[in-house]
Design an enzyme around this catalytic site. Structure first.
Site, mmCIF file in Angstrom:
data_model
loop_
_atom_site.group_PDB
_atom_site.id
_atom_site.type_symbol
_atom_site.label_atom_id
_atom_site.label_comp_id
_atom_site.label_asym_id
_atom_site.label_seq_id
_atom_site.Cartn_x
_atom_site.Cartn_y
_atom_site.Cartn_z
ATOM 1 N N VAL A 8 -3.438 55.893 -15.478
ATOM 2 C CA VAL A 8 -3.081 54.600 -16.049
ATOM 3 C C VAL A 8 -1.624 54.356 -15.674
ATOM 4 O O VAL A 8 -0.875 55.297 -15.400
ATOM 5 C CB VAL A 8 -3.299 54.535 -17.580
ATOM 6 C CG1 VAL A 8 -4.784 54.571 -17.913
ATOM 7 C CG2 VAL A 8 -2.558 55.638 -18.299
ATOM 8 N N SER A 9 -1.220 53.097 -15.655
ATOM 9 C CA SER A 9 0.091 52.750 -15.116
ATOM 10 C C SER A 9 1.268 53.035 -16.039
ATOM 11 O O SER A 9 2.367 53.298 -15.572
ATOM 12 C CB SER A 9 0.118 51.274 -14.719
ATOM 13 O OG SER A 9 -0.838 51.047 -13.711
ATOM 14 N N THR A 10 1.065 52.950 -17.352
ATOM 15 C CA THR A 10 2.180 53.127 -18.277
ATOM 16 C C THR A 10 1.801 54.055 -19.419
ATOM 17 O O THR A 10 0.617 54.263 -19.707
ATOM 18 C CB THR A 10 2.625 51.776 -18.883
ATOM 19 O OG1 THR A 10 1.568 51.275 -19.710
ATOM 20 C CG2 THR A 10 2.976 50.759 -17.812
#
Length: 185
Positions: A8-10
């Site tokens: 996931v990106s964050t």
């Protein structure tokens, strides 16, 4: 061996949806990280690429989790192919061990890159509109102590730019902005 790569990106995002989707594959080794997919410099991705060996299968939820640029995705897939490691995408139902799977991979990678570029364009358009309306002021202003003292030392060539930035605890681009603001006063 069945290996899963989850991204996931964050830190605020939750990877559970991807983990749940992988439960059907009897995964023996998990590589999970919370970091942007904008490039290949990701610790768990590199760890996974070093870990897998011939005959393994890497499961991903979708190709955008593996890479956001077509070039990076194709590079990663090539690394896996050189090790005779199979890559299976859950969402796209693609298997890179087949000719059709490799063709579709290229198409899907191009779409993922296009989506990222469109998202960045929309972000810039939103920022421009917010600036025009006076709602966007940029990032928080960095409070810098001892700038004048350190600037004098820099101008006297006692310290270089790297030392100057380090002493102020700012990045080089921020230091450049501070110097530009200081010289236009």
């Amino acid at each position: 061996m069945h290996v899963a790569y989850i991204r996931v990106s964050t830190a605020e995002q939750n990877e559970q949806r991807q983990v749940d989707a992988m439960q059907q594959y009897d995964i023996e080794k998990w590589f999970i990280e919370k970091v942007s997919g904008k490039d290949k410099n990701r610790p768990k991705l590199q760890e996974m690429l070093n870990f897998v060996r011939e005959g393994d299968t890497v499961h991903i939820h979708d190709f955008s989790r593996l890479a956001r640029s077509t070039k990076d995705l194709l590079d990663i897939v090539e690394q896996l192919n050189q090790k005779n490691v199979r890559l299976v995408s859950n969402k796209e139902s693609l298997d890179t061990s087949t000719a059709t799977g490799r063709l579709m991979l290229t198409v899907v990678a191009a779409i993922a890159q296009f989506e990222r570029e469109c998202m960045l364009e929309r972000q810039l358009e939103g920022i421009a509109a917010a600036k025009k309306d006076g709602r966007y002021k940029g990032g928080k202003r960095k409070v810098v102590k001892n700038f004048d003292e350190m600037y004098a030392r820099y101008m006297a060539r006692e310290i270089n730019k790297v030392e100057f930035a380090k002493a102020l605890n700012v990045s080089r681009p921020t230091l450049d902005k501070l110097i530009a603001e200081h010289t236009t006063k």
